[in-house]
Design an enzyme around this catalytic site. Structure first.
Site, PDB file in Angstrom:
ATOM      1  N   ARG A 104      17.150  -3.666   0.860  1.00 28.97           N
ATOM      2  CA  ARG A 104      17.283  -2.983  -0.420  1.00 28.97           C
ATOM      3  C   ARG A 104      18.522  -2.084  -0.469  1.00 28.97           C
ATOM      4  NH1 ARG A 104      12.495   0.657  -2.703  1.00 28.97           N
ATOM      5  NH2 ARG A 104      12.961   1.850  -0.850  1.00 28.97           N
ATOM      6  N   LYS A 122      -0.013  -2.300  -1.144  1.00 29.14           N
ATOM      7  CA  LYS A 122       1.360  -1.817  -1.004  1.00 29.14           C
ATOM      8  C   LYS A 122       1.651  -1.809   0.486  1.00 29.14           C
ATOM      9  CE  LYS A 122       4.548   1.755  -2.544  1.00 29.14           C
ATOM     10  NZ  LYS A 122       5.308   1.817  -1.310  1.00 29.14           N
ATOM     11  N   LYS A 147      -0.693   5.838  -4.382  1.00 28.30           N
ATOM     12  CA  LYS A 147      -0.572   6.145  -2.955  1.00 28.30           C
ATOM     13  C   LYS A 147      -1.920   6.639  -2.442  1.00 28.30           C
ATOM     14  CE  LYS A 147       3.899   6.059  -1.770  1.00 28.30           C
ATOM     15  NZ  LYS A 147       4.468   6.862  -0.786  1.00 28.30           N
ATOM     16  N   CYS A 193     -18.278  29.418  30.378  1.00 29.84           N
ATOM     17  CA  CYS A 193     -19.123  30.041  31.398  1.00 29.84           C
ATOM     18  C   CYS A 193     -18.301  30.723  32.489  1.00 29.84           C
ATOM     19  CB  CYS A 193     -20.067  29.010  32.015  1.00 29.84           C
ATOM     20  SG  CYS A 193     -19.227  27.816  33.071  1.00 29.84           S
ATOM     21  N   CYS A 216     -23.734  25.341  32.666  1.00 30.33           N
ATOM     22  CA  CYS A 216     -22.797  25.862  31.659  1.00 30.33           C
ATOM     23  C   CYS A 216     -23.431  25.715  30.265  1.00 30.33           C
ATOM     24  CB  CYS A 216     -21.483  25.079  31.719  1.00 30.33           C
ATOM     25  SG  CYS A 216     -20.376  25.435  30.344  1.00 30.33           S
ATOM     26  N   CYS A 255     -13.561  27.696  33.019  1.00 31.95           N
ATOM     27  CA  CYS A 255     -14.246  27.236  31.809  1.00 31.95           C
ATOM     28  C   CYS A 255     -14.289  28.368  30.787  1.00 31.95           C
ATOM     29  CB  CYS A 255     -15.656  26.786  32.168  1.00 31.95           C
ATOM     30  SG  CYS A 255     -16.666  26.437  30.716  1.00 31.95           S
ATOM     31  N   TYR A 298       6.309 -11.156  -3.415  1.00 30.66           N
ATOM     32  CA  TYR A 298       5.593 -10.656  -4.587  1.00 30.66           C
ATOM     33  C   TYR A 298       6.414 -10.643  -5.879  1.00 30.66           C
ATOM     34  CZ  TYR A 298       7.647  -6.332  -2.621  1.00 30.66           C
ATOM     35  OH  TYR A 298       8.489  -5.407  -2.069  1.00 30.66           O
ATOM     36  N   CYS A 328     -15.824  21.010  33.803  1.00 30.62           N
ATOM     37  CA  CYS A 328     -16.519  22.219  34.202  1.00 30.62           C
ATOM     38  C   CYS A 328     -17.655  21.726  35.079  1.00 30.62           C
ATOM     39  CB  CYS A 328     -17.080  22.952  32.979  1.00 30.62           C
ATOM     40  SG  CYS A 328     -18.234  24.251  33.457  1.00 30.62           S
ATOM     41  N   GLU A 346      -2.370  -5.182  -5.998  1.00 32.33           N
ATOM     42  CA  GLU A 346      -1.880  -5.738  -4.730  1.00 32.33           C
ATOM     43  C   GLU A 346      -1.774  -4.661  -3.661  1.00 32.33           C
ATOM     44  OE1 GLU A 346       2.016  -7.287  -5.674  1.00 32.33           O
ATOM     45  OE2 GLU A 346       1.278  -8.118  -7.567  1.00 32.33           O
ATOM     46  N   LEU A 364       9.189   2.257  -7.139  1.00 32.72           N
ATOM     47  CA  LEU A 364       7.987   2.341  -7.971  1.00 32.72           C
ATOM     48  C   LEU A 364       7.648   3.800  -8.190  1.00 32.72           C
ATOM     49  CD1 LEU A 364       5.738  -0.326  -6.190  1.00 32.72           C
ATOM     50  CD2 LEU A 364       6.685  -0.512  -8.496  1.00 32.72           C
ATOM     51  N   GLU A 395       8.088  -8.235   1.067  1.00 34.29           N
ATOM     52  CA  GLU A 395       8.070  -7.214   2.109  1.00 34.29           C
ATOM     53  C   GLU A 395       8.096  -7.858   3.485  1.00 34.29           C
ATOM     54  OE1 GLU A 395       8.124  -4.430   0.484  1.00 34.29           O
ATOM     55  OE2 GLU A 395       7.702  -2.869   1.963  1.00 34.29           O
ATOM     56  N   ASP A 433       5.792  10.318   5.865  1.00 34.48           N
ATOM     57  CA  ASP A 433       6.168   9.922   4.507  1.00 34.48           C
ATOM     58  C   ASP A 433       5.649  10.911   3.461  1.00 34.48           C
ATOM     59  OD1 ASP A 433       7.171   7.799   5.787  1.00 34.48           O
ATOM     60  OD2 ASP A 433       5.856   6.289   4.894  1.00 34.48           O
ATOM     61  N   ALA A 434       4.433  11.422   3.693  1.00 29.65           N
ATOM     62  CA  ALA A 434       3.818  12.302   2.689  1.00 29.65           C
ATOM     63  C   ALA A 434       4.635  13.579   2.516  1.00 29.65           C
ATOM     64  CB  ALA A 434       2.399  12.646   3.109  1.00 29.65           C
ATOM     65  N   LYS A 476       0.313  -3.776 -11.300  1.00 31.30           N
ATOM     66  CA  LYS A 476       1.400  -4.283 -12.159  1.00 31.30           C
ATOM     67  C   LYS A 476       0.793  -4.990 -13.353  1.00 31.30           C
ATOM     68  CE  LYS A 476       4.002  -5.642  -8.057  1.00 31.30           C
ATOM     69  NZ  LYS A 476       4.324  -6.764  -7.170  1.00 31.30           N
ATOM     70  N   ASP A 535       3.328  -1.471   3.934  1.00 28.30           N
ATOM     71  CA  ASP A 535       4.273  -0.488   4.443  1.00 28.30           C
ATOM     72  C   ASP A 535       5.291  -1.183   5.343  1.00 28.30           C
ATOM     73  OD1 ASP A 535       5.419   1.914   4.785  1.00 28.30           O
ATOM     74  OD2 ASP A 535       3.880   2.747   6.100  1.00 28.30           O
ATOM     75  N   TYR A 583       7.835  13.810   2.990  1.00 28.48           N
ATOM     76  CA  TYR A 583       9.041  13.390   2.271  1.00 28.48           C
ATOM     77  C   TYR A 583       8.747  13.291   0.773  1.00 28.48           C
ATOM     78  CZ  TYR A 583      12.775  10.309   0.658  1.00 28.48           C
ATOM     79  OH  TYR A 583      13.816   9.760  -0.045  1.00 28.48           O
ATOM     80  N   ASP A 584       7.628  12.604   0.455  1.00 29.28           N
ATOM     81  CA  ASP A 584       7.251  12.465  -0.964  1.00 29.28           C
ATOM     82  C   ASP A 584       7.157  13.830  -1.630  1.00 29.28           C
ATOM     83  OD1 ASP A 584       7.115   9.752  -0.767  1.00 29.28           O
ATOM     84  OD2 ASP A 584       4.925   9.634  -0.649  1.00 29.28           O
TER      85      ASP A 584
HETATM   86  S1  IVH Z   1       6.876  -4.439  -6.434  1.00 35.45           S
HETATM   87  C1  IVH Z   1      10.148  -3.478  -9.335  1.00 35.45           C
HETATM   88  N1  IVH Z   1       4.848  -4.989  -4.873  1.00 35.45           N
HETATM   89  O1  IVH Z   1       7.076  -0.568  -2.245  1.00 35.45           O
HETATM   90  C2  IVH Z   1       8.975  -3.571  -8.459  1.00 35.45           C
HETATM   91  N2  IVH Z   1       6.489  -3.479  -4.067  1.00 35.45           N
HETATM   92  O2  IVH Z   1       7.785   2.046  -3.360  1.00 35.45           O
HETATM   93  C3  IVH Z   1       9.359  -3.691  -7.065  1.00 35.45           C
HETATM   94  N3  IVH Z   1       6.088  -2.691  -1.779  1.00 35.45           N
HETATM   95  O3  IVH Z   1      10.439  -1.284  -2.884  1.00 35.45           O
HETATM   96  C4  IVH Z   1       8.319  -3.550  -6.076  1.00 35.45           C
HETATM   97  N4  IVH Z   1       4.229  -3.800  -1.452  1.00 35.45           N
HETATM   98  O4  IVH Z   1       9.322  -2.220  -0.701  1.00 35.45           O
HETATM   99  C5  IVH Z   1       5.981  -4.290  -5.009  1.00 35.45           C
HETATM  100  N5  IVH Z   1       3.012  -5.604  -3.598  1.00 35.45           N
HETATM  101  C6  IVH Z   1       4.140  -4.920  -3.736  1.00 35.45           C
HETATM  102  C7  IVH Z   1       4.654  -4.096  -2.698  1.00 35.45           C
HETATM  103  C8  IVH Z   1       5.824  -3.376  -2.912  1.00 35.45           C
HETATM  104  C9  IVH Z   1       5.100  -2.972  -0.921  1.00 35.45           C
HETATM  105  C10 IVH Z   1       7.206  -1.762  -1.517  1.00 35.45           C
HETATM  106  C11 IVH Z   1       8.555  -2.319  -1.872  1.00 35.45           C
HETATM  107  C12 IVH Z   1       9.069  -1.400  -2.921  1.00 35.45           C
HETATM  108  C13 IVH Z   1       8.369  -0.135  -2.583  1.00 35.45           C
HETATM  109  C14 IVH Z   1       8.316   0.833  -3.732  1.00 35.45           C
END
Ligand code: IVH
Length: 682
Positions: A137, A116, A313, A410, A430, A407, A224, A425, A114, A82, A172, A32-33, A289, A118, A35-36
């Site tokens: 989504r 996040k 992140k 040695c 050694c 080895c 959430y 070994c 909260e 987000l 999630e 993921d990193a 949030k 995965d 990709y980001d």
């Molecule tokens: S809020 C408009 N809360 O992260 C706000 N998202 O990168 C919508 N996710 O699409 C998201 N934990 O799939 C929210 N506690 C959390 C979350 C969370 C995981 C995911 C979610 C979101 C993605 C955004």
């Protein structure tokens, strides 16, 4: 590639390719990193060269076009993404902006913090309290209809017990780490493909054509957010919403809290970073949030993400880098471990240039070859490892790697010993083996000799002063003075530190000897049983096996060591030098915890983890690392592992606070349990 326009086109294609792999095929090609980073670079380019931005740029959208396996569903309100903060200062920048926009005192900023999770975002529509539709989504506007599959998830209520018109509950879908391990175990037993990680397993399970298959997968759902235009749910803050969601039958993240003031918000988000591995689900960050919905409306959203929330992140635990070479290191038992030499890369906040490959079978199974682009993982305190090669990048490849026959240290032969999978070994002198033995002998868990680290040990060996750990007590100040960095004072302290180790009890010496498979737990059990080295060395194999906490593998290894000529010779010399070969009997304490298992989690005031555990053992109890139905009680200190607390609650095991610990030791009982560890312990 310096032409920005060509670079932007390349980035867009690349991002689209990875979107397809991640969202449609549930089979990501890169961490993921990475990709980001591609998305970040594209946004950066588009910001610098506005002419390059296109309406359909992946930098402005979320996810990927839905697949055609599932019916498309138009979301009532777009499912946004987000914005990310990649470190604490970016989180503070976001908070500053919010505070300014709302003209608020930074100390009064109130936010929900909260985990996040995965997993996969899901939107579930309830009509008059009855589950009517569930959608992924997708691209944020149109998702996939996975209603039949979602109906099989036990933590998704099919009725809400309240008539609310239309509400969409969002959250999630994920697989708990423990459920993921069980699922992969089942896959393995059936000969089916194992999943790479809990997220892929959850995605694959949710997007099954046959709901009966989904029903066999232990998916969970944490809620959430609600889309509730008429506000029938009646919540005006995130904290109130969580309470209402709970009342309606949903699970919400137990670790989510409301924090007031920027400092408290930042501190809580760091708490998550420290404790991410204690949670029973994978998290890749925290979501912060604004708590108040009124304040949210005044900030609004962009087409991509709300301004009222940010995802901080965590430093990525997986990155790709180039594998430069595969080499072999020799441990204190002589075991030869292959490791990767890597182009340095920052993983989980530190630079990694070497990573373990475990053993020959792993190198073959992962089929990594020098020159490959590989994925490196470093999770928590675990040493970095090579996960595998990046499949899409495998073009012309180098030769398959073959385990060396000699080895590297040695030149002696490397051999498989017995039917073990590892290669050793077998040269007892050694120098690499000796170095690791000396370092281990002096380490904290063994004889704890200050000033004898790896560098000093290497120096002593190189100077020919140490050929065996039993040479250490023969060192004299005059032998050492003159070695680089050793003036008379430090030479004298080293000699004194070695002499000081002589009073350590047998249990420590047993650890220091570096007998294979013998760690502190087995060493304590053996020392407590036999009390002297003489009795231990004379014991037949069957008696060693009978010691509580010593299995057949440990017993055989101890038996082999004590009867080997090298083992006997080493012990003889250490005894001559005055080392303690017996275990002082503990003064008899009341065995208030006889036969009881007490699990400690978190930090207790006045006790280190080791001290707390040995205090339990001194009272006749055991201090295992995991909670089971047989656990007598769980003692919760500061910053506990929440999975242990949750598991205890689940199994009905009593949970007590640290104030009860001393009383528990003395009387074997406690006065009060923690009614709600979720609040009291954190
Ligand atoms: S809020 C408009 N809360 O992260 C706000 N998202 O990168 C919508 N996710 O699409 C998201 N934990 O799939 C929210 N506690 C959390 C979350 C969370 C995981 C995911 C979610 C979101 C993605 C955004």
């Amino acid at each position: 590639m310096t032409d920005p326009s060509a670079r932007a086109t390349w980035l867009r294609d690349e991002i689209a390719r990875h979107n397809e792999a991640y969202f449609i095929r549930d089979a990501p090609l890169i961490p993921d990193a990475d990709y980001d980073e591609l998305v970040r670079e594209l946004r950066h380019l588009e910001a610098e060269h506005p002419a390059l931005a296109t309406v359909d740029s992946p930098s402005a959208s979320v996810g990927a076009t839905p697949s055609d396996t599932f019916r498309p569903v138009q979301h009532a309100q777009a499912m946004l993404s987000l914005d990310n903060a990649f470190d604490e200062s970016e989180l503070r920048t976001w908070a500053d902006r919010v505070v300014r926009a709302l003209s608020k005192d930074p100390d009064r900023l109130s936010c929900s913090v909260e985990p996040k999770i995965d997993g996969l975002a899901l939107s579930i529509t309830y009509l008059d309290g009855v589950l009517s539709q569930a959608a992924t989504r997708g691209d944020g506007t149109v998702g996939e209809d996975v209603t039949a599959n979602v109906r099989t998830i036990s933590s998704v209520p099919s009725r809400l017990g309240a008539t609310l018109g239309r509400v969409d509950v969002r959250g999630e879908v994920y697989l708990a780490k423990s459920d993921f391990r069980d699922l992969n175990e089942r896959q393995r037993l059936r000969g089916d493909r194992e999943f790479a990680n809990p997220r892929n397993a959850a995605a694959g399970s949710l997007r099954q054509k046959d709901p009966a298959v989904t029903a066999t997968r232990p998916l969970s759902f944490l809620a959430y957010q609600v889309i509730d235009p008429q506000n029938r749910i009646g919540a005006t803050t995130q904290s109130a919403l969580f309470s209402r969601l709970r009342e309606l039958g949903f699970l919400v993240a137990a670790e989510a809290t409301t924090e007031v003031g920027v400092e408290a918000i930042v501190a809580r988000s760091s708490w998550f970073e420290t404790h991410r591995h204690d949670l029973d689900y994978d998290v890749d960050g925290v979501v912060v949030k604004l708590d108040g919905f009124g304040e949210r409306s005044s900030l609004g959203s962009t087409s991509r993400a709300p301004r009222w929330a940010i995802a901080r992140k965590f430093p990525p635990e997986e990155r790709t880098t180039r594998l430069l070479a595969i080499e072999v290191s020799i441990g204190r038992t002589g075991r030869a471990t292959p490791y990767a030499v890597l182009e340095p890369v920052n993983v989980a906040g530190s630079t990694v240039s070497m990573a373990t490959l475990h053993n020959q079978d792993q190198v073959l199974a992962k089929d990594v070859r020098p020159g490959d682009l590989v994925i490196v993982r470093k999770a928590g305190d675990v040493i970095p490892e090579v996960v595998g090669a990046v499949p899409s990048e495998r073009g012309e490849r180098g030769e398959r790697w073959i385990f060396p026959a000699e080895c590297p240290e040695c030149g002696g032969p490397l051999e498989r010993v017995g039917d073990e999978r590892d290669i050793y070994c077998v040269n007892p002198s050694c120098p690499a083996r000796l170095l690791q033995q000396v370092v281990h002998f002096a380490s904290r868990g063994a004889l704890d000799i200050e000033g004898l680290g790896e560098q000093r040990a290497a120096q002593l060996i190189q100077a020919g002063l140490v050929r065996d750990v039993a040479d250490l007590p023969t060192l004299r100040v005059e032998d050492l003075v003159g070695l680089e960095g050793l003036a008379s004072v430090s030479a004298a302290s080293l000699v004194a530190a070695i002499a000081g180790a002589k009073v350590q009890p047998l249990s420590r010496l047993l650890v220091a000897l570096g007998i294979r498979h013998v760690g502190p737990v087995a060493a304590r059990a053996l020392a407590a049983w036999f009390l002297t080295y003489g009795d231990l060395a004379a014991a037949p194999l069957a008696e060693l096996e009978a010691v509580d906490g010593v299995g057949p593998v440990i017993a055989a290894s101890v038996h082999r060591f004590v009867r080997s000529p090298e083992g006997a010779e080493r012990l003889h010399r250490l005894e001559e030098a005055g080392f303690t070969l017996f275990e002082p009997r503990a003064t008899a304490l009341d065995q208030t915890l006889a036969g009881r298992a007490v699990v400690v989690t978190g930090t207790l005031a006045g006790f280190s983890r080791e001290q707390a555990e040995s205090a339990i053992v001194a009272r006749g109890g055991t201090a295992p690392a995991t909670v089971s139905a047989k656990t007598y009680c769980v003692v919760v200190g500061q910053s506990p592992g929440m999975s242990k607390v949750t598991r205890a609650r689940h199994l009905g095991v009593p949970v007590v606070g640290e104030a009860e610990f001393e009383g528990l030791l003395v009387t074997g009982a406690w006065h009060t349990t923690i009614a709600d560890a979720g609040d009291a312990a954190l």
